[in-house]
Design an enzyme around this catalytic site. Structure first.
Site, PDB file in Angstrom:
ATOM      1  N   THR A 170      63.596 -42.863  57.196  1.00 18.31           N
ATOM      2  CA  THR A 170      62.829 -42.179  56.193  1.00 18.31           C
ATOM      3  C   THR A 170      61.603 -42.492  56.303  1.00 18.31           C
ATOM      4  O   THR A 170      61.310 -44.573  56.453  1.00 18.31           O
ATOM      5  CB  THR A 170      63.428 -41.979  54.589  1.00 18.31           C
ATOM      6  OG1 THR A 170      64.229 -43.614  54.690  1.00 18.31           O
ATOM      7  CG2 THR A 170      65.548 -41.711  55.119  1.00 18.31           C
ATOM      8  N   SER A 191      43.924  10.769  58.952  1.00 13.97           N
ATOM      9  CA  SER A 191      42.793   9.752  59.057  1.00 13.97           C
ATOM     10  C   SER A 191      43.154   9.048  59.594  1.00 13.97           C
ATOM     11  O   SER A 191      44.327   8.383  60.142  1.00 13.97           O
ATOM     12  CB  SER A 191      42.673   9.201  57.545  1.00 13.97           C
ATOM     13  OG  SER A 191      41.154   8.706  57.328  1.00 13.97           O
ATOM     14  N   THR A 192      42.334   7.937  59.880  1.00 10.81           N
ATOM     15  CA  THR A 192      42.222   6.520  60.456  1.00 10.81           C
ATOM     16  C   THR A 192      42.884   6.079  59.456  1.00 10.81           C
ATOM     17  O   THR A 192      43.475   4.971  59.524  1.00 10.81           O
ATOM     18  CB  THR A 192      40.849   5.712  60.961  1.00 10.81           C
ATOM     19  OG1 THR A 192      40.310   6.952  62.137  1.00 10.81           O
ATOM     20  CG2 THR A 192      41.157   4.283  61.033  1.00 10.81           C
ATOM     21  N   ASN A 193      43.027   5.869  58.259  1.00 11.72           N
ATOM     22  CA  ASN A 193      43.431   6.172  57.413  1.00 11.72           C
ATOM     23  C   ASN A 193      44.613   5.587  57.129  1.00 11.72           C
ATOM     24  O   ASN A 193      44.949   4.877  55.978  1.00 11.72           O
ATOM     25  CB  ASN A 193      42.627   5.603  55.831  1.00 11.72           C
ATOM     26  CG  ASN A 193      40.982   5.498  55.948  1.00 11.72           C
ATOM     27  OD1 ASN A 193      40.437   4.207  56.555  1.00 11.72           O
ATOM     28  ND2 ASN A 193      40.370   5.761  55.034  1.00 11.72           N
ATOM     29  N   SER A 216      47.249 -39.194  82.849  1.00 10.04           N
ATOM     30  CA  SER A 216      45.868 -40.154  82.561  1.00 10.04           C
ATOM     31  C   SER A 216      44.957 -40.420  83.653  1.00 10.04           C
ATOM     32  O   SER A 216      45.959 -40.305  84.801  1.00 10.04           O
ATOM     33  CB  SER A 216      46.049 -41.210  81.916  1.00 10.04           C
ATOM     34  OG  SER A 216      44.708 -42.034  81.404  1.00 10.04           O
ATOM     35  N   SER A 217      44.111 -40.335  83.385  1.00 13.23           N
ATOM     36  CA  SER A 217      42.941 -40.912  84.465  1.00 13.23           C
ATOM     37  C   SER A 217      43.125 -41.803  84.337  1.00 13.23           C
ATOM     38  O   SER A 217      42.844 -42.578  85.997  1.00 13.23           O
ATOM     39  CB  SER A 217      41.626 -39.261  84.164  1.00 13.23           C
ATOM     40  OG  SER A 217      40.794 -39.894  83.359  1.00 13.23           O
ATOM     41  N   LYS A 253      51.292 -43.259  83.613  1.00 13.73           N
ATOM     42  CA  LYS A 253      51.548 -43.033  82.261  1.00 13.73           C
ATOM     43  C   LYS A 253      51.846 -41.753  81.980  1.00 13.73           C
ATOM     44  O   LYS A 253      50.956 -40.572  83.685  1.00 13.73           O
ATOM     45  CB  LYS A 253      50.097 -43.502  81.456  1.00 13.73           C
ATOM     46  CG  LYS A 253      50.316 -42.453  79.811  1.00 13.73           C
ATOM     47  CD  LYS A 253      48.585 -42.907  79.541  1.00 13.73           C
ATOM     48  CE  LYS A 253      48.799 -43.421  77.544  1.00 13.73           C
ATOM     49  NZ  LYS A 253      49.316 -41.543  76.914  1.00 13.73           N
ATOM     50  N   THR A 278      38.220   3.325  63.277  1.00 15.44           N
ATOM     51  CA  THR A 278      37.958   3.984  63.327  1.00 15.44           C
ATOM     52  C   THR A 278      37.598   4.383  64.899  1.00 15.44           C
ATOM     53  O   THR A 278      38.489   5.400  65.574  1.00 15.44           O
ATOM     54  CB  THR A 278      37.014   4.897  62.242  1.00 15.44           C
ATOM     55  OG1 THR A 278      36.920   4.735  61.410  1.00 15.44           O
ATOM     56  CG2 THR A 278      36.643   6.199  62.939  1.00 15.44           C
TER      57      THR A 278
END
Length: 479
Positions: free
Chosen positions: A193, A146-148, A324-325, A330, A107
């Site tokens: 697989t 209506s909102t509906n 990487s830090s 990397k 609504t």
């Protein structure tokens, strides 16, 4: 909001009482109450332009139908349609500040649209904002609605726009995989697989497989989206059509078809349709199917690119940022990783008490949980669009094959003996496989060492063109 506030206000009243509204605001008192009551999330209606577009189209069609039935004057109809047209052109979207997640079965959203359209229509008619006796949010913009029925119709229209927006991005990603499939069509590699060596194939077949499984999902998305073209406009509150003129529903549907050019149809049972949100559940499920496949593809890309020295290393993904830090040199597969997370979020939107559970929450003649379903579905499409584009432009388009590495793995794999089996026979194949396992010498080399096949014959059997389809080779083993 983009509106420049001057501090001036106007007074508007509703069932609860009178409130001051910023003079510059196109929205009114019911929108203001919605802003105050539903400070729930960071998802604002203003961030969902295609939903706003759906609201404007719904209100425009209603005005056209109501005018035909003599319920609006020419001036009111023209002003409402003009205001809706401005919204369709992208104007006034900052005037839709309500939270997407809200109580009241939508609504607040419906009244937000009614108030913005009414106040803009008033200005176009030469009146002041809030002079609702000339064009009312309820009596005129929301006439026969209506909102509906208006709210779910707007969601359907907005989501169909989102579907049409999504498809090209998926198709572009599919085309990118197809292009790589062609580029890698002559690169032999080992298929796997259960993560174990299986039989040779081409790297091109792998990428064409990615494209094909995604291509199949377009039909499912289209099928799910088709349900959005069935709407309950004219149902009003619960589906009985109370407060709507006879013939209104049919005229409104005709107007919707005229505005959109789509095959929009009226539900055959408006009572049933008013509480039914299964089209949102269905489309969320279709997006989930895409995400399940996207996860498989991104997981495969990460495995194929693993390494660079100690993994499969069959392909190189574009290096996008340091990985990487602490570990120098990397580089991580950050783009497939983010696409995985997009997929998890979209799947979560469908599963975790959102679209699926909210869809189950319908009670009697309405599902009051539709706002969160709409937010999840609109959000999921946006996530997929961004994810598809990011994966395509920042990963797939730049993938490079490590051809020597792929060929080396084929030559050293035990699994390659399966490809030789039709030519050298099961007995020879078993003997070679056993010796390869015991000695660590490759199947390829053992076949040559035992004089079973010449190098030329062996390379012919393992050539890409003989790996991509069933073939009959006129090659006889020496023993």
């Amino acid at each position: 909001m983009d509106t420049k506030l001057t501090g001036k206000t106007r007074i508007e009243s509703d069932l609860i009482g009178a409130r001051e509204i910023p003079a510059e605001a196109l929205y009114g008192v019911q929108t203001l109450r919605g802003i105050e009551n539903f400070s729930i999330s960071k998802f604002r209606l203003s961030e969902y332009p295609l939903f706003i577009k759906g609201l404007a189209i719904t209100k425009m069609a209603a005005a056209m139908a109501n005018f035909e039935l003599g319920l609006l004057t020419v001036e009111q109809k023209d002003a409402i349609i003009a205001a809706c047209g401005e919204i369709l052109d992208g104007k006034h979207h900052d005037q839709f500040p309500v939270d997407m997640i809200q109580g009241g079965a939508g609504t607040t959203t419906n009244m937000n649209a009614n108030e913005v359209i009414a106040n803009r229509a008033l200005e176009l008619m030469g009146y002041e904002r809030g002079e609702y006796q000339y064009c009312s949010p309820n009596d005129h913009v929301n006439c026969s609605q209506s909102t509906n029925d208006a709210y779910p119709t707007a969601i359907h229209i907005g989501m169909y726009f989102k579907h049409l927006q999504l498809l090209p991005h998926l198709e572009e990603l599919i085309a990118s995989f197809r292009k790589k499939g062609e580029e890698f069509s002559q690169i032999i590699k080992m298929g796997r697989t259960q993560l174990e060596d299986a039989v040779p194939m081409t790297l091109g077949q792998t990428f064409n497989g990615f494209a094909s499984i995604l291509q199949d999902e377009i039909a499912h998305l289209n099928e799910a989206a088709a349900d959005f073209l069935v709407v309950n406009m004219g149902a009003t509150a619960i589906g009985t059509g109370i407060c709507a003129e006879p013939g209104y529903a049919e005229k409104c549907i005709a107007a919707l078809r005229e505005i959109t050019g789509w095959d929009i149809r009226l539900s055959s049972d408006l009572v049933g349709a008013t509480s039914d949100t299964s089209c949102l559940v269905g489309y969320a499920s279709a997006m989930k199917r895409v995400c399940v496949k996207m996860n498989k593809i991104c997981n495969d890309l990460r495995l194929l690119a693993s390494g660079p020295r100690c993994g499969l290393g069959e392909i190189n993904l574009p290096a996008m940022q340091p990985g990487s830090s602490i570990m120098p040199g990397k580089v991580n597969p950050v783009i497939p990783e983010v696409m995985n997370q997009v997929a998890y979020k979209v799947i979560g939107n469908d599963l975790e008490l959102c679209v699926t559970m909210a869809g189950e929450a319908a009670q009697m003649e309405l599902n009051a949980m539709e706002p969160v379903m709409a937010q999840c579905c609109f959000e999921s499409v946006d996530l997929l669009i961004n994810g598809f584009d990011t994966l395509r432009t920042r990963c797939v388009d730049g993938i490079v094959a490590n051809e020597d590495r792929c060929r080396e793995e084929v030559h050293h794999s035990i699994g390659v003996v399966t490809a030789l089996n039709p030519v050298i026979g099961y007995k020879n194949s078993t003997k070679i496989a056993k010796e390869a396992l015991e000695t660590g010498v490759s199947v390829y080399q053992l076949v040559l060492d035992h004089g079973i096949l010449t190098k030329e014959e062996l390379d012919t059997i393992l050539s890409p063109e003989n790996m991509i389809k069933p073939v009959k080779l006129d090659i006889k083993p020496r023993r």
